[in-house]
Scaffold this motif. Sequence first.
Motif, PDB file in Angstrom:
ATOM      1  N   SER A  84      64.394  31.444  25.259  1.00 44.07           N
ATOM      2  CA  SER A  84      65.148  30.232  24.894  1.00 44.07           C
ATOM      3  C   SER A  84      64.529  29.549  23.683  1.00 44.07           C
ATOM      4  CB  SER A  84      65.189  29.259  26.084  1.00 44.07           C
ATOM      5  OG  SER A  84      65.767  29.864  27.212  1.00 44.07           O
ATOM      6  N   LEU A  85      64.272  30.322  22.670  1.00 44.64           N
ATOM      7  CA  LEU A  85      63.608  29.791  21.486  1.00 44.64           C
ATOM      8  C   LEU A  85      64.476  28.758  20.778  1.00 44.64           C
ATOM      9  CD1 LEU A  85      61.942  33.067  20.264  1.00 44.64           C
ATOM     10  CD2 LEU A  85      60.748  30.922  20.725  1.00 44.64           C
ATOM     11  N   GLU A  86      63.796  27.772  20.220  1.00 41.56           N
ATOM     12  CA  GLU A  86      64.452  26.670  19.523  1.00 41.56           C
ATOM     13  C   GLU A  86      63.939  26.624  18.086  1.00 41.56           C
ATOM     14  OE1 GLU A  86      63.057  23.442  21.856  1.00 41.56           O
ATOM     15  OE2 GLU A  86      64.254  23.980  23.644  1.00 41.56           O
ATOM     16  N   PRO A  87      64.714  26.068  17.183  1.00 39.59           N
ATOM     17  CA  PRO A  87      64.219  25.956  15.799  1.00 39.59           C
ATOM     18  C   PRO A  87      62.865  25.247  15.716  1.00 39.59           C
ATOM     19  CG  PRO A  87      66.562  25.518  15.866  1.00 39.59           C
ATOM     20  CD  PRO A  87      66.115  25.655  17.304  1.00 39.59           C
ATOM     21  N   GLU A  88      62.628  24.332  16.653  1.00 42.25           N
ATOM     22  CA  GLU A  88      61.344  23.603  16.657  1.00 42.25           C
ATOM     23  C   GLU A  88      60.157  24.506  16.995  1.00 42.25           C
ATOM     24  OE1 GLU A  88      64.666  21.048  16.800  1.00 42.25           O
ATOM     25  OE2 GLU A  88      64.118  22.615  18.241  1.00 42.25           O
ATOM     26  N   ASP A  89      60.421  25.710  17.473  1.00 43.34           N
ATOM     27  CA  ASP A  89      59.347  26.657  17.760  1.00 43.34           C
ATOM     28  C   ASP A  89      58.897  27.416  16.512  1.00 43.34           C
ATOM     29  OD1 ASP A  89      61.111  27.384  20.783  1.00 43.34           O
ATOM     30  OD2 ASP A  89      59.278  26.193  20.602  1.00 43.34           O
ATOM     31  N   THR A  90      59.589  27.208  15.414  1.00 44.50           N
ATOM     32  CA  THR A  90      59.226  27.880  14.172  1.00 44.50           C
ATOM     33  C   THR A  90      57.829  27.461  13.725  1.00 44.50           C
ATOM     34  OG1 THR A  90      61.515  28.105  13.422  1.00 44.50           O
ATOM     35  CG2 THR A  90      59.797  28.131  11.721  1.00 44.50           C
ATOM     36  N   ALA A  91      56.968  28.437  13.522  1.00 43.86           N
ATOM     37  CA  ALA A  91      55.575  28.165  13.153  1.00 43.86           C
ATOM     38  C   ALA A  91      54.847  29.491  12.952  1.00 43.86           C
ATOM     39  CB  ALA A  91      54.875  27.360  14.237  1.00 43.86           C
ATOM     40  N   VAL A  92      53.635  29.383  12.434  1.00 43.86           N
ATOM     41  CA  VAL A  92      52.724  30.519  12.473  1.00 43.86           C
ATOM     42  C   VAL A  92      51.959  30.441  13.791  1.00 43.86           C
ATOM     43  CG1 VAL A  92      50.768  31.679  11.395  1.00 43.86           C
ATOM     44  CG2 VAL A  92      52.491  30.562   9.970  1.00 43.86           C
ATOM     45  N   TYR A  93      51.987  31.519  14.535  1.00 44.16           N
ATOM     46  CA  TYR A  93      51.328  31.565  15.829  1.00 44.16           C
ATOM     47  C   TYR A  93      50.009  32.335  15.705  1.00 44.16           C
ATOM     48  CZ  TYR A  93      55.381  29.648  18.206  1.00 44.16           C
ATOM     49  OH  TYR A  93      56.385  28.800  18.626  1.00 44.16           O
ATOM     50  N   TYR A  94      48.965  31.715  16.201  1.00 43.76           N
ATOM     51  CA  TYR A  94      47.630  32.303  16.162  1.00 43.76           C
ATOM     52  C   TYR A  94      47.119  32.497  17.588  1.00 43.76           C
ATOM     53  CZ  TYR A  94      47.571  30.223  11.458  1.00 43.76           C
ATOM     54  OH  TYR A  94      47.868  29.847  10.166  1.00 43.76           O
ATOM     55  N   CYS A  95      46.277  33.482  17.778  1.00 40.73           N
ATOM     56  CA  CYS A  95      45.555  33.554  19.040  1.00 40.73           C
ATOM     57  C   CYS A  95      44.063  33.382  18.757  1.00 40.73           C
ATOM     58  CB  CYS A  95      45.835  34.842  19.798  1.00 40.73           C
ATOM     59  SG  CYS A  95      45.281  36.373  19.013  1.00 40.73           S
ATOM     60  N   ALA A  96      43.366  32.898  19.762  1.00 40.93           N
ATOM     61  CA  ALA A  96      41.939  32.648  19.634  1.00 40.93           C
ATOM     62  C   ALA A  96      41.271  32.930  20.970  1.00 40.93           C
ATOM     63  CB  ALA A  96      41.676  31.209  19.196  1.00 40.93           C
ATOM     64  N   ALA A  97      39.995  33.255  20.933  1.00 32.95           N
ATOM     65  CA  ALA A  97      39.242  33.596  22.134  1.00 32.95           C
ATOM     66  C   ALA A  97      38.016  32.712  22.261  1.00 32.95           C
ATOM     67  CB  ALA A  97      38.818  35.063  22.082  1.00 32.95           C
ATOM     68  N   LEU A  98      37.737  32.302  23.479  1.00 33.65           N
ATOM     69  CA  LEU A  98      36.566  31.488  23.775  1.00 33.65           C
ATOM     70  C   LEU A  98      35.901  32.068  25.016  1.00 33.65           C
ATOM     71  CD1 LEU A  98      34.999  28.930  22.928  1.00 33.65           C
ATOM     72  CD2 LEU A  98      36.379  27.673  24.582  1.00 33.65           C
ATOM     73  N   SER A  99      34.613  32.324  24.891  1.00 31.71           N
ATOM     74  CA  SER A  99      33.897  32.997  25.965  1.00 31.71           C
ATOM     75  C   SER A  99      33.819  32.160  27.230  1.00 31.71           C
ATOM     76  CB  SER A  99      32.476  33.344  25.493  1.00 31.71           C
ATOM     77  OG  SER A  99      31.743  33.953  26.531  1.00 31.71           O
ATOM     78  N   ASP A 100      34.189  32.786  28.363  1.00 34.99           N
ATOM     79  CA  ASP A 100      33.933  32.239  29.687  1.00 34.99           C
ATOM     80  C   ASP A 100      34.372  30.777  29.798  1.00 34.99           C
ATOM     81  OD1 ASP A 100      31.054  31.715  31.849  1.00 34.99           O
ATOM     82  OD2 ASP A 100      33.118  32.309  32.310  1.00 34.99           O
ATOM     83  N   ALA A 101      35.645  30.557  29.595  1.00 37.76           N
ATOM     84  CA  ALA A 101      36.154  29.189  29.589  1.00 37.76           C
ATOM     85  C   ALA A 101      37.470  29.117  30.363  1.00 37.76           C
ATOM     86  CB  ALA A 101      36.367  28.707  28.156  1.00 37.76           C
ATOM     87  N   PRO A 102      37.800  27.936  30.889  1.00 37.32           N
ATOM     88  CA  PRO A 102      39.121  27.773  31.500  1.00 37.32           C
ATOM     89  C   PRO A 102      40.194  27.591  30.430  1.00 37.32           C
ATOM     90  CG  PRO A 102      37.886  25.731  31.628  1.00 37.32           C
ATOM     91  CD  PRO A 102      36.955  26.750  31.045  1.00 37.32           C
ATOM     92  N   ALA A 103      41.422  27.717  30.873  1.00 32.66           N
ATOM     93  CA  ALA A 103      42.534  27.674  29.934  1.00 32.66           C
ATOM     94  C   ALA A 103      42.614  26.349  29.195  1.00 32.66           C
ATOM     95  CB  ALA A 103      43.846  27.949  30.674  1.00 32.66           C
ATOM     96  N   SER A 104      42.408  25.254  29.918  1.00 31.24           N
ATOM     97  CA  SER A 104      42.561  23.936  29.296  1.00 31.24           C
ATOM     98  C   SER A 104      41.536  23.718  28.186  1.00 31.24           C
ATOM     99  CB  SER A 104      42.434  22.837  30.348  1.00 31.24           C
ATOM    100  OG  SER A 104      41.184  22.936  31.017  1.00 31.24           O
ATOM    101  N   THR A 105      40.356  24.290  28.346  1.00 32.17           N
ATOM    102  CA  THR A 105      39.310  24.104  27.332  1.00 32.17           C
ATOM    103  C   THR A 105      39.679  24.810  26.041  1.00 32.17           C
ATOM    104  OG1 THR A 105      37.579  23.851  28.980  1.00 32.17           O
ATOM    105  CG2 THR A 105      36.891  24.516  26.773  1.00 32.17           C
ATOM    106  N   VAL A 106      40.116  26.052  26.127  1.00 35.01           N
ATOM    107  CA  VAL A 106      40.414  26.764  24.894  1.00 35.01           C
ATOM    108  C   VAL A 106      41.639  26.155  24.219  1.00 35.01           C
ATOM    109  CG1 VAL A 106      41.784  28.593  25.976  1.00 35.01           C
ATOM    110  CG2 VAL A 106      40.624  29.032  23.830  1.00 35.01           C
ATOM    111  N   CYS A 107      42.609  25.690  24.984  1.00 32.88           N
ATOM    112  CA  CYS A 107      43.796  25.108  24.360  1.00 32.88           C
ATOM    113  C   CYS A 107      43.491  23.795  23.655  1.00 32.88           C
ATOM    114  CB  CYS A 107      44.905  24.918  25.408  1.00 32.88           C
ATOM    115  SG  CYS A 107      46.144  26.252  25.390  1.00 32.88           S
ATOM    116  N   ALA A 108      42.395  23.167  24.029  1.00 34.22           N
ATOM    117  CA  ALA A 108      42.019  21.919  23.371  1.00 34.22           C
ATOM    118  C   ALA A 108      41.317  22.174  22.040  1.00 34.22           C
ATOM    119  CB  ALA A 108      41.126  21.095  24.279  1.00 34.22           C
ATOM    120  N   ARG A 109      40.932  23.417  21.786  1.00 33.43           N
ATOM    121  CA  ARG A 109      40.188  23.758  20.559  1.00 33.43           C
ATOM    122  C   ARG A 109      41.180  24.041  19.429  1.00 33.43           C
ATOM    123  NH1 ARG A 109      34.713  25.341  21.996  1.00 33.43           N
ATOM    124  NH2 ARG A 109      34.285  24.085  23.841  1.00 33.43           N
ATOM    125  N   THR A 110      41.825  23.032  18.937  1.00 38.73           N
ATOM    126  CA  THR A 110      42.844  23.240  17.909  1.00 38.73           C
ATOM    127  C   THR A 110      42.241  23.633  16.570  1.00 38.73           C
ATOM    128  OG1 THR A 110      42.885  20.877  17.493  1.00 38.73           O
ATOM    129  CG2 THR A 110      44.530  21.750  19.011  1.00 38.73           C
TER     130      THR A 110
END
Length: 128
Positions: A84-110
Amino acid sequence: VHLVESGGGLVQAGGSLTLSCTASEFSSETYAIGWFRQAPGKEREGVSCIGSSDGNIYYADSVKGRFTISRDNSKDTVYLQMNSLEPEDTAVYYCAALSDAPASTVCARTELAETDYWGRGTQVTVSS
């Protein structure tokens, strides 16, 4: 290059894409992996992340119910299924890795430099 994103492209609104983030030169099993996006003129935001140990998952409010993150440790790959993609989803998407961390922590590392590894990004364009 330690993380490689793929699967981006051009899609019409309402369509779907699946992004892949594959690790090389290291085993991603003990890393939390996050998907981030940055649209022109906007700040980078954490879209969805999956933790390293118990697979805990985080979704930004803007994508809840539409995006699904999953990982296949045997392939050192994390997927982001986007529906259900929307025009507002248009962006460059990156992935990143953080050792031994919960999901909320890595998502906060913008700031990607605050993570251990990151990729070069893949463009997602959603037309209206």
